[in-house]
Design an enzyme around this catalytic site. Structure first.
Site, short mmCIF file in Angstrom:
data_model
loop_
_atom_site.label_atom_id
_atom_site.label_comp_id
_atom_site.label_asym_id
_atom_site.label_seq_id
_atom_site.Cartn_x
_atom_site.Cartn_y
_atom_site.Cartn_z
N GLU B 9 32.90 47.91 37.28
CA GLU B 9 34.04 47.32 35.59
C GLU B 9 33.93 46.89 34.94
O GLU B 9 33.58 46.90 33.85
CB GLU B 9 35.22 46.99 36.81
CG GLU B 9 36.44 47.82 35.79
CD GLU B 9 37.84 47.96 36.84
OE1 GLU B 9 37.93 48.42 37.78
OE2 GLU B 9 38.90 47.60 35.92
N ASP B 110 37.46 48.60 40.57
CA ASP B 110 38.81 47.70 41.43
C ASP B 110 39.43 49.24 42.24
O ASP B 110 39.38 50.58 41.42
CB ASP B 110 39.59 46.86 40.12
CG ASP B 110 38.60 46.12 39.87
OD1 ASP B 110 37.89 45.34 40.23
OD2 ASP B 110 39.40 45.23 38.94
N TYR B 320 40.89 40.21 45.89
CA TYR B 320 41.68 41.65 44.63
C TYR B 320 42.92 41.33 44.24
O TYR B 320 43.93 41.49 45.48
CB TYR B 320 41.28 43.33 44.71
CG TYR B 320 41.37 43.99 44.11
CD1 TYR B 320 41.19 43.94 42.42
CD2 TYR B 320 42.75 44.66 43.64
CE1 TYR B 320 41.35 43.96 41.05
CE2 TYR B 320 43.00 44.67 42.75
CZ TYR B 320 42.13 45.11 41.15
OH TYR B 320 42.60 45.82 40.53
#
Lengths: 77, 706
Positions: B9, B110, B320
């Protein structure tokens, strides 16, 4: 029609139907009247003194202060 | 040997992935015109790691014209919608070129709705490959161990329900945002000819309503007086605060008689009670938990916390952050994390202490199937963290430590007293065992109130008694943290979008300052929508859509079903809107007039006294200055120069040097001065500094001008 007839004398917003003020200042007036009952019970205060005391407080809402300013000026004139 | 493309990403994530997967740990980076990709080798395969920069594709209307309704859209490269996105073109070209020689595609964005959609759109439009054939790497941290495991145990398919949910979220947000914004803007244009973009959206509308309703309550508030009885007692030479049985006394004469009843009297102890309060450790951080705590402790806005947490994640220091979970699953190697943390000087002591005990972290209730709660990875920072990053990292580590702590124990004591028929009491609090608070220091705080040992029937002298007049308080205005919580409670937006929606209220000019005071423009938009299109402000409509999108993610509803229904609902709103366009336009124009008037007005003119000082733009030079409103009628020639940069905010105070009105100039450097600043003797220093700066930069760009 005379200009300003449909406007709230405090802020210039449109008046509520069959009322003197706009929606916000009408509600401010209602709140001011109902709170006066508590102030009367608490301090035995007169309406004029009540207005002055509420106007001086930091906690008082902006529209309530604007309305009080108008009410005091109206009473003086 | 097959050739594999891994789509990540962000550039930092691509580098981490390449470093982790390359057998030698030294992938080859090829860089051209600021765009790069990585080549590495693993298990006989050649890997090409590329990155997107967030979304490479965005929605665009298929028909022409800046009007509404517009119900059809398509995905196009972002640079077609956003002219500034020049990098995107090169990235798409690079991915397209490299993808021609690829045998296998792996999405490593992600693992959430947005990440899955970015991967899907990149495969479909840039790689021009069938997304059904692509694989998915699933990971929650960018550590080498987890990335290797995610690649070796790659998921054979993409998460299509998640992708569909992401797609429909963008489509519905686009439909509502574009059409409602145009409806409002064109209502103004068609009535007055002015073109002023006034925006709203699916979540922005209800968010504006929350802020507006709270503002209205605050502005209508009338305080009511009450009295608090303050009592200081004395016993065995110790003085302490005693509380009166009623927290508030609502009548002054009653308060006065209580004071006279108690003054200099003795109170008798009627009972002494002690209870033990145990407080379990706090639960693991999900994103909103972290944002709330960071706001409480450091006053960081939720969007700032998210941005910092994202950086820490990309540095592989934390897991995350866009997670809803308050759980630390058993699959996480807690021992390895704590061992890693024990190698850092600041955390050595506590980490080692926790490692000596059974590793059983406390768990929260909320869950997120994609990611665990936010936790440190145990890796050391490889660069010097900024102060804000250090603070947030420390908070995350300390909260992680706290999960392993024992409950804290506090002794709460209450002593009931009686004096002349009045009930009084004393309260004390003593910490017996700090438990988890020890690990969460300095972020856990509990104030001890120590009271002396008192037995029943003992007598306490009341040495000071007074009645303090106080007033009820208005409801607190929202701050970033409380508004974020409100959106979360109402299930509006997602963990990833809420903070940017909150920021948009300010950037659109609807609110002022950090306490979300509604601007005149905010009132105008709120009042207009409330009167003519209340559905747009309604929580119900947008909450229903959120549930529909969740249903897609769960595979219960299809994207087409939800999208068709959203289009039908929107068409009804827009039809209704169109029929009232004139009234809506007039209402917004009135509000805008008030807004602009307020923005321009500085205060009363000190010269003619019946005019108003206003910010005026010179039609000749384009420079701004302050002039009197009576200037045009030639009644007053009062003018003041103004700094040419920054927003001017009039202040309700006078200059201590010359008595003129003070103003604030809000720019990169916010400063206060008076309107008479170029002539005010007290401001000579300010002018010198400004002049020096101007000369140093070698430009006379008219920093001030009349």
């Amino acid at each position: 029609m005379e200009s300003g007839v449909c406007e709230c004398p405090v802020c210039g917003r449109p008046k509520v139907e069959s009322g003197k003020y706009c929606e916000y200042h009408s509600r401010a007036m209602d709140n001011l009247k109902s709170a006066f009952e508590h102030w009367k019970q608490a301090l035995g205060i007169r309406w004029e003194d009540y207005l002055k005391r509420v106007q001086a407080l930091d906690e008082t809402g902006r529209w309530v202060k604007e309305l009080i300013e108008y009410l005091i000026a109206e009473a003086d004139s | 040997m097959s050739k594999v493309m891994i789509i990540s990403e962000k550039p930092t994530a691509a580098r981490k992935i390449a470093m982790a997967l390359d057998e030698q740990g030294s992938p080859k980076e090829t860089k051209k015109e600021k765009i790069s990709y990585f080549e590495c080798y693993r298990g006989g395969d050649s890997l090409v790691v590329v990155y997107a920069l967030g979304h490479l594709y965005e929605l665009k209307q298929t028909e022409k014209g800046w009007n509404y309704p517009k119900m059809d859209m398509e995905w196009v490269p972002k640079y077609e919608v956003d002219k500034k996105a020049t990098n995107i073109k090169r990235i798409i070209q690079l991915i397209s070129r490299l993808s021609k020689e690829i045998d296998r595609f792996v999405v490593a964005t992600d693992y959430d709705i947005e990440g899955s959609l970015i991967g899907y759109l990149t495969l479909k439009y840039a790689c021009k490959t069938d997304p059904n054939q692509a694989q998915r790497m699933l990971f929650s941290t960018l550590t080498k161990v987890e990335l290797e495991s995610a690649f070796d145990k790659v998921s054979p398919t993409l998460d299509f329900p998640m992708i569909e949910a992401g797609q429909v979220r963008h489509e519905i947000d686009w439909l509502y945002g574009i059409n409602l914004t145009r409806a409002l803007t064109l209502a103004i244009k068609n009535v007055s000819g002015w073109f002023k973009i006034v925006s709203t959206g699916r979540v922005q509308g209800p968010s504006l309503a929350f802020v507006a309703e709270r503002n209205i309550d605050t502005n209508l508030f009338v305080p009511i007086p009450f009295w608090i009885i303050n009592i200081i007692g004395s016993h065995d030479g110790h003085e302490f605060k005693i509380e009166y049985q009623k927290k508030r006394v609502i009548c002054k004469s009653t308060a006065d008689s209580i004071v006279s009843d108690l003054q200099d009297k003795y109170a008798t102890v009627k009972s002494v009670r002690e209870s033990i309060i145990t407080q379990p450790p706090p639960v693991p951080f999900n994103l909103s938990g972290l944002q709330t705590e960071a706001y409480r402790l450091f006053r960081y806005k939720p969007s700032k916390t998210l941005a910092i947490a994202q950086k820490l994640y990309l540095d592989a220091l934390i897991s995350y952050p866009r997670t809803n979970s308050q759980k630390i699953p058993k699959t996480i190697d807690l021992k390895a994390i704590l061992t890693g943390l024990s190698s850092m000087r600041s955390y050595k002591g506590i980490a080692r202490q926790i490692l000596r005990e059974e590793l059983k972290p406390v768990q929260g209730e909320r869950d997120d199937p994609a990611h665990p709660a936010i936790h440190p990875t145990g890796e050391r920072p490889t660069r010097r963290l900024t102060q804000t990053e250090r603070k947030l990292f420390d908070l995350i580590v300390k909260r992680f430590f706290a999960l392993f702590g024992k409950p804290s124990k506090k002794a709460s004591m209450r002593v009931d007293l009686e004096c002349g028929g009045h009930g009084l009491f004393l309260r004390g609090l003593r910490i017996i065992e700090r438990g988890w608070m020890e690990y969460y220091s300095p972020y856990a705080y509990s104030k001890e109130v120590i009271i002396p040992v008192i037995s029943e029937d003992a007598e306490l002298q009341l040495i000071h008694v007074s009645a303090d007049e106080q007033y009820t308080s208005p409801p607190a205005r929202y701050n970033h943290s409380s508004l974020l919580k409100k959106l979360e409670r109402e299930n509006l937006g997602t963990k990833a979008t809420r903070s940017s929606i909150i920021d948009s209220l300010k950037s659109r000019g609807y609110t002022i300052g950090d306490n979300f005071e509604l601007s005149t423009l905010g009132y105008a938009v709120y009042e207009t929508l409330k009167q003519y299109a209340p559905q747009v402000l309604s929580v119900d409509m947008t909450r229903h859509l959120e549930l529909e999108m969740e249903a897609i993610q769960k595979g219960v509803r299809t994207r087409n079903e939800v999208l068709s229904k959203a289009r039908r609902d929107l068409a009804i709103i827009l039809d209704d809107f169109k029929s009232k366009e004139e009234m809506i336009g007039a209402s917004l124009i009135n509000g805008l007039r008030r807004y602009w008037r307020e923005k321009e007005v500085i205060g009363p003119c000190p010269k003619c006294e019946d005019g108003t000082l206003m910010i005026i733009q010179s039609p000749k030079t384009g420079k701004r200055f302050i002039g009197c409103s009576n200037y045009r009628d030639k009644k007053c020639d009062q003018t003041f120069p103004l700094p040419q940069k920054g927003r001017i905010v009039p202040l309700q105070k006078e200059c201590p040097f010359c008595g003129h009105q003070m103003i604030k100039i809000v720019s990169r450097r916010t400063w206060e001065t008076c309107v008479n600043w170029t002539k005010c003797l007290g401001r000579a220093e300010d002018l010198k500094v400004l002049d020096k700066k101007r000369r140093r930069s070698g430009v006379n760009n008219g920093e001030w001008s009349v």
